[in-house]
Design an enzyme around this catalytic site. Structure first.
Site, PDB file in Angstrom:
ATOM      1  N   CYS A 180      59.208 -13.347 -39.743  1.00 20.63           N
ATOM      2  CA  CYS A 180      60.422 -12.538 -39.693  1.00 20.63           C
ATOM      3  C   CYS A 180      60.868 -12.160 -41.108  1.00 20.63           C
ATOM      4  O   CYS A 180      60.194 -11.406 -41.791  1.00 20.63           O
ATOM      5  CB  CYS A 180      61.508 -13.257 -38.897  1.00 20.63           C
ATOM      6  N   HIS A 190      59.004 -15.279 -33.629  1.00 22.08           N
ATOM      7  CA  HIS A 190      59.503 -16.652 -33.729  1.00 22.08           C
ATOM      8  C   HIS A 190      59.004 -17.458 -32.529  1.00 22.08           C
ATOM      9  O   HIS A 190      58.746 -16.913 -31.461  1.00 22.08           O
ATOM     10  CB  HIS A 190      61.033 -16.669 -33.709  1.00 22.08           C
TER      11      HIS A 190
END
Length: 477
Positions: free
Chosen positions: A326, A423
Site C-alpha cells: 500500500c 493488505h
C-alpha cells in the site's frame, strides 16, 4: 459496555472474549465501539472500513464485520489531525481541537448504528475508548459515558493491574466522574494479573468498599493475547525469535494496517523484527517490508530521517528482497504527487526509486475486498485494498498479482523489488507458504485462521474460569 480506567487496559480483548463466550452459550451477539482511533482498519463486505479490533470481535461472534460495529473511526494523519470515517465512509478531516466541535453531530449516526445492532441481536457488547476518567473530554462525548447515558447501557469498568496503581485507577475514576456518570457503572473487573491472585484479595475488597461497585473477578494475564491481531502499533514486538529467515519491517511513524504482519510473526522458520526509529536495518535480512502508512509523503520524510533509504539501497545491493504494501508500495516508486493536498500540503516528494512507477494522490478512496492469484507462484491470494492514489509506470508490466482479471502491483525486472496494494495477503495460508518458500522458508505450521479461532476459544474459556460471566452478561438485562 466495557470501559477502561485507563488506555490499553485490555478492553478490546475483554470484549472479544465476552463475545465468544456469549456465542458459545447460544446467544446471538455483536460487538460495538462508538468511536475508535486507529490506523489499523478492516474492510467490510460492503466496502466500508472499521477498526481492526471490531473485525476481530465480529469474528469472535461468528459474524462478518459491518460498518455499524464501529460507526466513527478516527485515522490519525498528523500529530494533531485525523481523517474522520463515519459509518464506513470518509466524512472529513479535522484537527483535534476542531473535532471537539464536530462530535455532537456524530451522536446521531452512533445511536442509529447501535439501534440496528441491538434490534438484530440478543446481546451487544460495547467497547469504550480511552477512559471516562478523562473528564476534560466529557463535553460532547460519544465514546464513553456520553454514549452510555444516551443509549442507557450499563458499564463494567476494567482496570489493568499489570502497570501498577490499579486501586488508584478504580477509586480515582469514581472520584472524578460526574455522579450521574458514576451511577452507570454496574461493577468492575481487574485485568492482566500475574502470580497468585489471592495476594490481591485485600486490594480487591478495598476497591469494592471504596466505590460501592461489585467486583466480577480478577482475570489472570492471558499470554496468548499476542497471537491475536494487535490494534496498536506499540503492541508489535521489537524483536523476533532470533531463529529462522529474518524479515525486517520498518516501523513507520504513521504505520497502518500492520496486522499484515501477524501471520508472518507466527510462521515457523521466520524471524520477524520491527525496526524502530533510530535503529539501522539488519544486514542479514532476507526481506524488508515497507508497510502501509496513513501519510505516504510524511513517512517518506520520516524514513529518510532514520537513514533507512541508505540502508535499503545497501540491502538491495546485497541481493535482498523488498516488499512494499500500500503506502509502502507508493514509497518504492520514483515520485509521489499530491497536487490537491489530500494527505497534507500540496506538492511532490521523490520516492525511493526502487520501482519504476509513480503515484498520484486523488480524492477517491478505494476500499474493497479482493481475491486473485500471485503472479510469480500462481498461489491464490486474497485480502483487501484501502488506499487513495493510483500507481502506474513501466514496472506495472510485471504485476505482483492478478486480481479480478486485472494486473495488480508491480515487480522490478530482477524480481526482488515488489509492490502491492493488497493488505492481509499473508493471512492466506497457501499464498504465505508459496511466498515464504521463495525466501527459503520450509512449509509448515498451523493455519493462521485456525490459530485465531483456537485462541478466541481459549480466551473465552479463560474468562469463564476466572470471572463471573453470568453476572457480567446479566447486567444489561
Amino acid at each position: 459496555m466495557i470501559q477502561g480506567a485507563g488506555s490499553n487496559v485490555g478492553k478490546s480483548l475483554l470484549v472479544a472474549g465476552l463475545c465468544r463466550a456469549a456465542r458459545r452459550r447460544g446467544l446471538s451477539v455483536a460487538p460495538f465501539k462508538p468511536q475508535n482511533m486507529s490506523n489499523n482498519a478492516a474492510v467490510t463486505a460492503d466496502g466500508g472500513e472499521i477498526g481492526r479490533a471490531q473485525a476481530l470481535q465480529a469474528q469472535a461472534c461468528g459474524l462478518d464485520p459491518v460498518t455499524d460495529m464501529n460507526p466513527v473511526l478516527l485515522k490519525p494523519e498528523t500529530d494533531t489531525g485525523a481523517q474522520i470515517v463515519v459509518q464506513g465512509r470518509r466524512w472529513a478531516s479535522a484537527r483535534a481541537r476542531d473535532y471537539a466541535a464536530l462530535k455532537p453531530r456524530l451522536m446521531a449516526p452512533v445511536l442509529e448504528s447501535f439501534a440496528r445492532l441491538r434490534a438484530a441481536h440478543d446481546l451487544v457488547v460495547v467497547e469504550g475508548a480511552g477512559s471516562p476518567a478523562e473528564v476534560n473530554l466529557r463535553a460532547g462525548d460519544i465514546a464513553n459515558m456520553g454514549f452510555a447515558r444516551a443509549a442507557d447501557v450499563p458499564v463494567i469498568l476494567a482496570g489493568d493491574i499489570d502497570r501498577g496503581g490499579v486501586i488508584a485507577q478504580m477509586v480515582g475514576t469514581q472520584a472524578v466522574l460526574d455522579p450521574a456518570d458514576a451511577a452507570m457503572v454496574a461493577g468492575f473487573v481487574i485485568n492482566k494479573f500475574r502470580g497468585d491472585v489471592s495476594l490481591f484479595d485485600d486490594g480487591y475488597a478495598m476497591i469494592a468498599n471504596r466505590t460501592g461497585w461489585p467486583g466480577f473477578g480478577v482475570l489472570p494475564f492471558f499470554p496468548d493475547a499476542s497471537l491475536l491481531p494487535a490494534e496498536d502499533a506499540l503492541d508489535l514486538p521489537d524483536r523476533g525469535s532470533g531463529q529462522g529467515v529474518r524479515i525486517a519491517c520498518l516501523a513507520l511513524s504513521r504505520i497502518a494496517n500492520f496486522d499484515d504482519l501477524d501471520p508472518l510473526a507466527q510462521a515457523p522458520g521466520v524471524d520477524l523484527v520491527m525496526i524502530r526509529r533510530g535503529r539501522p536495518l539488519p544486514g542479514d535480512a532476507a526481506l524488508v517490508i515497507v508497510p502501509g502508512t496513513k501519510s505516504t509523503r510524511g513517512d517518506l520524510a520520516f524514513l529518510r530521517a532514520q537513514g533507512w533509504d541508505v540502508d535499503l539501497a545497501a540491502h538491495v545491493r546485497r541481493g535482498g528482497a523488498v516488499l512494499g504494501i500500500c503506502g509502502g508500495y507508493q514509497m518504492l516508486g520514483r515520485m509521489v504527487a499530491d497536487p490537491d493536498g489530500i494527505e497534507g500540503p500540496a506538492g511532490e516528494t521523490p520516492g525511493l526509486g526502487l520501482l519504476d512507477v509513480t503515484t498520484r494522490m486523488g480524492p477517491e478512496k478505494r476500499t474493497v475486498r479482493v481475491a486473485g492469484a500471485h503472479a510469480a507462484t500462481g498461489a491464490p491470494i486474497s485480502g483487501y485494498e484501502i488506499h487513495i492514489g493510483t500507481t502506474d509506470g513501466p514496472d506495472r508490466a510485471r504485476p505482483f498479482a492478478r486480481i479480478g482479471g486485472a494486473d495488480e502491483g508491480a515487480v522490478s525486472p530482477a524480481g526482488r523489488i515488489m509492490g502491492s496494494y493488497v493488505h492481509g495477503m499473508f493471512g492466506d495460508d497457501g499464498f504465505r507458504a508459496a511466498f515464504l518458500a521463495g525466501l527459503g522458508v520450509a512449509p509448515g505450521g498451523e493455519s493462521y485462521g485456525a490459530a485465531v479461532e483456537r485462541v478466541l476459544d481459549a480466551l473465552a474459556a479463560h474468562m469463564e474460569a476466572h470471572l463471573d460471566l453470568d453476572a457480567m452478561l446479566g447486567v444489561g438485562r
